[in-house]
Design a protein around this motif. Structure first.
Motif: not given
Lengths: 159, 169
Positions: A21-23, A69-70, A119, A124, A127, A134-136
């Motif tokens: 789910e991470n962008q 990224l855990e 993080s 990472i 941003i 917002l995206r990482l």
């Protein structure tokens, strides 16, 4: 608020993708190619190394970022993103991704994450303000820790 | 419960913003709150500190969002129509940047006299007393006044930034 990043903020375009789910976004000039999952030659070395892909005569290690990224280890990836790094030891890496979201050209700002939201994942590094979201910011050179780059380069050379 | 002496709360009246989180009635000093922002999707940050849900864009500023329910030991409720972010003032508690707290609903601004503030009970509340400055009997319900310093302390301690070595030039 962190300062604007010097390295990646200069990029005119950002490639946007998702892992779980991470962008994420990364400077477009890091992108070498996007491959279908069937290009993966499975050869699990450790948890994070899924195998390799061949780019010309070069063998490129493919990594699963989920452990770094855990995140829970995902199922089959939807694509493999081949990235150029700034490391002379391991010039190219590929990562498994779940979705390609496109190219962002109207990036307004790139900055460091606030200290409170930093993080533990070294890759990472900031941003990216893309339109209304917002995206990482993913830094390919930091995906593989320096001490492991030599191992992967040796593995790649051994065939 | 014992009243807190006037020495700890010099003004006789203080204004608190009251809100719901995890089924409990909580309050913050109004002077610590910069604004209330309607909930909108958060950008998650993997491997962030405990209780950091992610970040959101507030007029160009990247604001970390804390899971207030989780930090208080409560069960977070699903995001609903009244869910919102409480953005804390940047200069409050010597913080360098803004921080937002996710809450279930904002209730009201309540004026409370110093003599109505009571010490947090050591038993009987779901919120650990160390995270509270006081409690107030508010129309038959307990209003938990939160101690922002304590709330943010553990979150800050849980931010072990792993700095990778610079890649070779």
């Amino acid at each position: 608020m962190g300062p604007l990043l010097a390295d990646s903020s200069a990029a005119a375009q950002y490639f946007c993708f998702a892992i779980g789910e991470n962008q994420f976004a990364t400077a477009f000039d890091h992108i070498l190619m996007v491959l279908e999952p069937r290009a993966l030659i499975p050869h699990p070395l450790r948890g994070a190394v899924l195998g390799s892909v061949t780019r010309g005569t070069t063998r490129v290690p493919v990594l699963d970022l989920a452990p770094a990224l855990e995140l829970p280890v995902s199922g089959a990836p939807a694509g493999l993103l081949v990235l150029r790094t700034r490391s002379p030891i391991l010039e190219e890496i590929a990562i498994a991704i779940d979705r390609v979201d496109g190219i962002a050209e109207n990036v307004r700002k790139v900055q460091r994450l606030p200290a409170l939201a930093a993080s533990r994942a070294a890759c990472i590094c900031g941003i990216v303000h893309v339109t209304d979201s917002l995206r990482l910011l993913l830094e390919p050179s930091r995906v593989v820790p320096l001490e492991e780059q030599q191992d992967l380069a040796r593995w790649r050379a051994d065939g | 419960m014992q009243s807190i002496s006037a020495e700890t709360t010099p003004e006789s009246y203080r204004q608190y913003l009251t809100f719901e989180v995890g089924g409990e009635n909580c309050g913050l000093l109004l002077s610590e709150v910069q604004e209330v922002v309607e909930y909108h999707p958060i950008t998650r940050v993997p491997a962030a500190a405990p209780f950091v849900l992610g970040v959101f864009n507030l007029r160009g500023t990247v604001v970390p969002v804390l899971d207030l329910a989780g930090r208080l030991g409560l069960t977070a409720r699903p995001v609903g129509l009244r869910s919102c972010f409480l953005v804390l003032r940047e200069d409050a508690r010597e913080r360098a940047s803004a921080v937002a707290l996710l809450c279930d609903a904002v209730e009201q601004v309540r004026e409370t006299a110093a003599e109505d503030l009571q010490e947090p009970p050591s038993l009987g509340t779901r919120i650990p007393p160390r995270l509270l400055t006081a409690v107030v009997n508010a129309d038959g319900r307990i209003l938990h006044l939160l101690d922002m310093s304590s709330l943010l302390q553990l979150t800050r301690e849980g931010t072990p930034r792993k700095v990778a070595p610079e890649p070779p030039a």
